[in-house]
Design a protein around this motif. Structure first.
Motif, PDB file in Angstrom:
ATOM      1  N   LEU A  91     -11.438  27.225 -60.349  1.00  0.00           N
ATOM      2  CA  LEU A  91     -10.395  28.137 -59.879  1.00  0.00           C
ATOM      3  C   LEU A  91     -10.046  29.093 -61.005  1.00  0.00           C
ATOM      4  CD1 LEU A  91      -9.624  27.463 -57.003  1.00  0.00           C
ATOM      5  CD2 LEU A  91     -10.033  25.327 -58.241  1.00  0.00           C
ATOM      6  N   SER A  92     -10.334  30.373 -60.821  1.00  0.00           N
ATOM      7  CA  SER A  92     -10.040  31.317 -61.892  1.00  0.00           C
ATOM      8  C   SER A  92      -9.863  32.723 -61.348  1.00  0.00           C
ATOM      9  CB  SER A  92     -11.177  31.312 -62.930  1.00  0.00           C
ATOM     10  OG  SER A  92     -12.142  32.303 -62.624  1.00  0.00           O
ATOM     11  N   PRO A  93      -9.103  33.549 -62.089  1.00  0.00           N
ATOM     12  CA  PRO A  93      -8.900  34.938 -61.653  1.00  0.00           C
ATOM     13  C   PRO A  93     -10.206  35.742 -61.593  1.00  0.00           C
ATOM     14  CG  PRO A  93      -7.306  34.330 -63.356  1.00  0.00           C
ATOM     15  CD  PRO A  93      -8.343  33.250 -63.300  1.00  0.00           C
ATOM     16  N   GLN A  94     -11.269  35.231 -62.217  1.00  0.00           N
ATOM     17  CA  GLN A  94     -12.561  35.937 -62.166  1.00  0.00           C
ATOM     18  C   GLN A  94     -13.305  35.679 -60.861  1.00  0.00           C
ATOM     19  OE1 GLN A  94     -12.107  33.940 -65.352  1.00  0.00           O
ATOM     20  NE2 GLN A  94     -11.036  35.804 -65.912  1.00  0.00           N
ATOM     21  N   ALA A 118      -9.568  22.477 -62.383  1.00  0.00           N
ATOM     22  CA  ALA A 118      -8.316  23.185 -62.662  1.00  0.00           C
ATOM     23  C   ALA A 118      -8.165  23.294 -64.172  1.00  0.00           C
ATOM     24  CB  ALA A 118      -7.144  22.439 -62.038  1.00  0.00           C
ATOM     25  N   GLY A 119      -8.281  24.494 -64.679  1.00  0.00           N
ATOM     26  CA  GLY A 119      -8.177  24.705 -66.122  1.00  0.00           C
ATOM     27  C   GLY A 119      -6.740  24.826 -66.582  1.00  0.00           C
ATOM     28  N   ARG A 120      -6.537  24.705 -67.867  1.00  0.00           N
ATOM     29  CA  ARG A 120      -5.231  24.891 -68.517  1.00  0.00           C
ATOM     30  C   ARG A 120      -5.438  25.700 -69.794  1.00  0.00           C
ATOM     31  NH1 ARG A 120       0.109  23.930 -66.603  1.00  0.00           N
ATOM     32  NH2 ARG A 120      -0.459  23.493 -64.453  1.00  0.00           N
ATOM     33  N   TYR A 121      -4.370  25.976 -70.485  1.00  0.00           N
ATOM     34  CA  TYR A 121      -4.407  26.752 -71.741  1.00  0.00           C
ATOM     35  C   TYR A 121      -5.007  28.140 -71.492  1.00  0.00           C
ATOM     36  CZ  TYR A 121      -3.831  21.900 -73.034  1.00  0.00           C
ATOM     37  OH  TYR A 121      -3.418  20.605 -73.088  1.00  0.00           O
ATOM     38  N   GLU A 122      -5.820  28.639 -72.447  1.00  0.00           N
ATOM     39  CA  GLU A 122      -6.401  29.977 -72.253  1.00  0.00           C
ATOM     40  C   GLU A 122      -7.692  29.901 -71.451  1.00  0.00           C
ATOM     41  OE1 GLU A 122      -4.083  32.093 -73.200  1.00  0.00           O
ATOM     42  OE2 GLU A 122      -3.210  30.265 -74.013  1.00  0.00           O
ATOM     43  N   GLY A 123      -8.145  28.692 -71.149  1.00  0.00           N
ATOM     44  CA  GLY A 123      -9.355  28.553 -70.367  1.00  0.00           C
ATOM     45  C   GLY A 123     -10.263  27.450 -70.876  1.00  0.00           C
ATOM     46  N   ILE A 137     -13.608  30.657 -57.713  1.00  0.00           N
ATOM     47  CA  ILE A 137     -12.785  31.163 -56.612  1.00  0.00           C
ATOM     48  C   ILE A 137     -11.406  31.505 -57.153  1.00  0.00           C
ATOM     49  CG2 ILE A 137     -11.671  30.572 -54.415  1.00  0.00           C
ATOM     50  CD1 ILE A 137     -14.117  29.013 -53.614  1.00  0.00           C
ATOM     51  N   SER A 138     -10.883  32.664 -56.720  1.00  0.00           N
ATOM     52  CA  SER A 138      -9.552  33.134 -57.084  1.00  0.00           C
ATOM     53  C   SER A 138      -8.664  33.126 -55.851  1.00  0.00           C
ATOM     54  CB  SER A 138      -9.643  34.557 -57.643  1.00  0.00           C
ATOM     55  OG  SER A 138      -8.360  35.166 -57.664  1.00  0.00           O
ATOM     56  N   ILE A 139      -7.387  32.830 -56.026  1.00  0.00           N
ATOM     57  CA  ILE A 139      -6.463  32.946 -54.885  1.00  0.00           C
ATOM     58  C   ILE A 139      -5.677  34.251 -54.944  1.00  0.00           C
ATOM     59  CG2 ILE A 139      -6.281  30.452 -54.545  1.00  0.00           C
ATOM     60  CD1 ILE A 139      -3.371  30.747 -55.741  1.00  0.00           C
ATOM     61  N   GLY A 140      -5.927  35.096 -55.931  1.00  0.00           N
ATOM     62  CA  GLY A 140      -5.229  36.380 -55.980  1.00  0.00           C
ATOM     63  C   GLY A 140      -5.191  36.911 -57.396  1.00  0.00           C
ATOM     64  N   ASP A 141      -4.804  38.171 -57.514  1.00  0.00           N
ATOM     65  CA  ASP A 141      -4.849  38.841 -58.809  1.00  0.00           C
ATOM     66  C   ASP A 141      -3.574  38.633 -59.610  1.00  0.00           C
ATOM     67  OD1 ASP A 141      -7.370  39.719 -58.255  1.00  0.00           O
ATOM     68  OD2 ASP A 141      -6.734  41.697 -57.543  1.00  0.00           O
ATOM     69  N   TYR A 142      -3.411  37.414 -60.113  1.00  0.00           N
ATOM     70  CA  TYR A 142      -2.305  37.103 -61.006  1.00  0.00           C
ATOM     71  C   TYR A 142      -2.745  35.921 -61.840  1.00  0.00           C
ATOM     72  CZ  TYR A 142      -1.823  34.688 -56.575  1.00  0.00           C
ATOM     73  OH  TYR A 142      -2.103  34.026 -55.409  1.00  0.00           O
ATOM     74  N   VAL A 143      -2.088  35.750 -62.981  1.00  0.00           N
ATOM     75  CA  VAL A 143      -2.414  34.614 -63.847  1.00  0.00           C
ATOM     76  C   VAL A 143      -1.374  33.526 -63.629  1.00  0.00           C
ATOM     77  CG1 VAL A 143      -2.748  33.846 -66.230  1.00  0.00           C
ATOM     78  CG2 VAL A 143      -3.517  36.120 -65.539  1.00  0.00           C
ATOM     79  N   LEU A 144      -1.841  32.297 -63.511  1.00  0.00           N
ATOM     80  CA  LEU A 144      -0.970  31.131 -63.380  1.00  0.00           C
ATOM     81  C   LEU A 144      -0.969  30.380 -64.706  1.00  0.00           C
ATOM     82  CD1 LEU A 144      -2.425  29.957 -59.938  1.00  0.00           C
ATOM     83  CD2 LEU A 144      -0.255  31.139 -60.301  1.00  0.00           C
ATOM     84  N   SER A 145      -0.204  29.306 -64.770  1.00  0.00           N
ATOM     85  CA  SER A 145      -0.199  28.477 -65.981  1.00  0.00           C
ATOM     86  C   SER A 145      -1.369  27.515 -66.010  1.00  0.00           C
ATOM     87  CB  SER A 145       1.105  27.690 -66.072  1.00  0.00           C
ATOM     88  OG  SER A 145       2.183  28.576 -65.956  1.00  0.00           O
ATOM     89  N   GLY A 146      -2.066  27.421 -64.880  1.00  0.00           N
ATOM     90  CA  GLY A 146      -3.210  26.525 -64.789  1.00  0.00           C
ATOM     91  C   GLY A 146      -3.811  26.624 -63.406  1.00  0.00           C
ATOM     92  N   GLY A 147      -4.969  26.009 -63.201  1.00  0.00           N
ATOM     93  CA  GLY A 147      -5.666  26.125 -61.928  1.00  0.00           C
ATOM     94  C   GLY A 147      -5.173  25.181 -60.836  1.00  0.00           C
ATOM     95  N   LEU A 149      -2.324  24.744 -59.054  1.00  0.00           N
ATOM     96  CA  LEU A 149      -1.717  25.304 -57.838  1.00  0.00           C
ATOM     97  C   LEU A 149      -2.765  26.026 -57.000  1.00  0.00           C
ATOM     98  CD1 LEU A 149       1.693  26.550 -59.261  1.00  0.00           C
ATOM     99  CD2 LEU A 149       1.355  24.740 -57.573  1.00  0.00           C
ATOM    100  N   ALA A 150      -3.695  26.707 -57.649  1.00  0.00           N
ATOM    101  CA  ALA A 150      -4.768  27.390 -56.911  1.00  0.00           C
ATOM    102  C   ALA A 150      -5.649  26.372 -56.179  1.00  0.00           C
ATOM    103  CB  ALA A 150      -5.600  28.238 -57.868  1.00  0.00           C
ATOM    104  N   ALA A 151      -5.948  25.247 -56.841  1.00  0.00           N
ATOM    105  CA  ALA A 151      -6.754  24.200 -56.196  1.00  0.00           C
ATOM    106  C   ALA A 151      -6.036  23.655 -54.974  1.00  0.00           C
ATOM    107  CB  ALA A 151      -7.042  23.071 -57.191  1.00  0.00           C
TER     108      ALA A 151
END
Ligand code: 9WO
Length: 261
Positions: A91-94, A118-123, A137-147, A149-151
């Protein structure tokens, strides 16, 4: 459907398995969710899961080896429970944007196991992504604190489409987006707000009280078309309208024009 999630925060996934429709789906076996904590696959005394980025800069990067250990364990468990192919998703913004079409694609492969990272930190160390990840897979164009919630967003959207999950058999088919349109407005009791300090008097659209089911269905379709035209015209551009739909939308547009002038 079998989900395995690689996460430093397994308890976050109680949000999915302990509440609502997704809880019932888990209880009735529509999906299985296992979590794997990369910390349990570390080999040093400090149970280290991150380190400073090569090249410098702020923040920390997740170590490849504990993640690979967790992924391998998840794959083995999936294989042991009969899964022929595990699909490894980061799960990532890319990533490719999660849409209803992507959800349907995942639902269409129920025999395939999904492993979500689900990643954490800077990646995550890029070599882990290159060598283990099938798809981002991205759930949208924003950065979260980790993957995480996206998962959970991905799993929730998939699980509600699985057969037998929604009580009313037709509900998933009637969902917004299934038809490529936004949802129609909904109303419930009271029919009139009288003496309310919270609401002005505003009637429920009379057609909804008429008991004429064909009329109600037409009105709802018209509202869906009108809202989509107003709020998300991009959705209409990729969808052909039937003759009935074109007529309903034209009437809606006409009514809107009269409001404006
Ligand atoms: C952190 C960061 C800090 C400064 C500038 C850019 C930055 N990007 C990131 C970043 O992407 N951090 C990620 C946090 C590392 C991997 C997990 N994280 C994450 C996943 N944030 N947002 C998502 C995500 C996943 C799916 N869809 C949308 C967002």
């Amino acid at each position: 459907m079998i989900f395995d999630v690689i996460t430093l925060f397994p308890q976050m996934f109680d949000a999915l398995t302990q509440y609502g429709i997704t809880r019932r789906a888990a209880e009735q076996g529509s999906f299985v969710l296992h979590t794997w904590n990369p910390r349990d696959f570390t080999t040093d005394n400090y149970r280290t899961i991150d380190d400073r980025p090569y090249g410098g800069g702020p923040g920390m990067v997740m170590l490849a080896e504990p993640l690979a250990g967790a992924i391998s364990a998840a794959r083995q468990r999936q294989a042991a429970s009969g899964v022929k192919k595990s699909r490894m998703v980061y799960l990532s913004p890319q990533g490719r944007l999660l849409t209803h079409a992507v959800v349907k694609e995942l639902v269409a492969q129920p025999e395939e196991g999904l492993i979500l990272l689900a990643g954490r930190y800077e990646g995550v160390d890029e070599r882990l992504i290159r060598q283990y990840v099938d798809e981002e897979i991205s759930i949208g164009d924003y950065v979260l604190s980790g993957g995480e919630l996206a998962a959970m967003v991905l799993m929730d959207s998939v699980v509600r489409q699985l057969p037998g999950v929604l009580g009313d058999a037709g509900s998933a088919e009637q969902d917004s987006f299934v038809q490529g349109l936004l949802d129609c407005p909904h109303y419930t009791r009271p029919e009139q707000f009288t003496n309310s300090k919270l609401f002005n008097a505003e009637a429920v659209p009379p057609v909804l009280l008429s008991g004429n089911h064909a009329e109600i269905q037409r009105w709802r379709l018209q509202q869906s078309l009108g809202r989509t035209w107003l709020c998300r015209p991009d959705l209409l551009a990729v969808r052909d309208l039937t003759k009935e739909e074109s007529g309903l939308l034209a009437a809606f547009q006409d009514a809107t024009k009269n409001l404006k002038s």
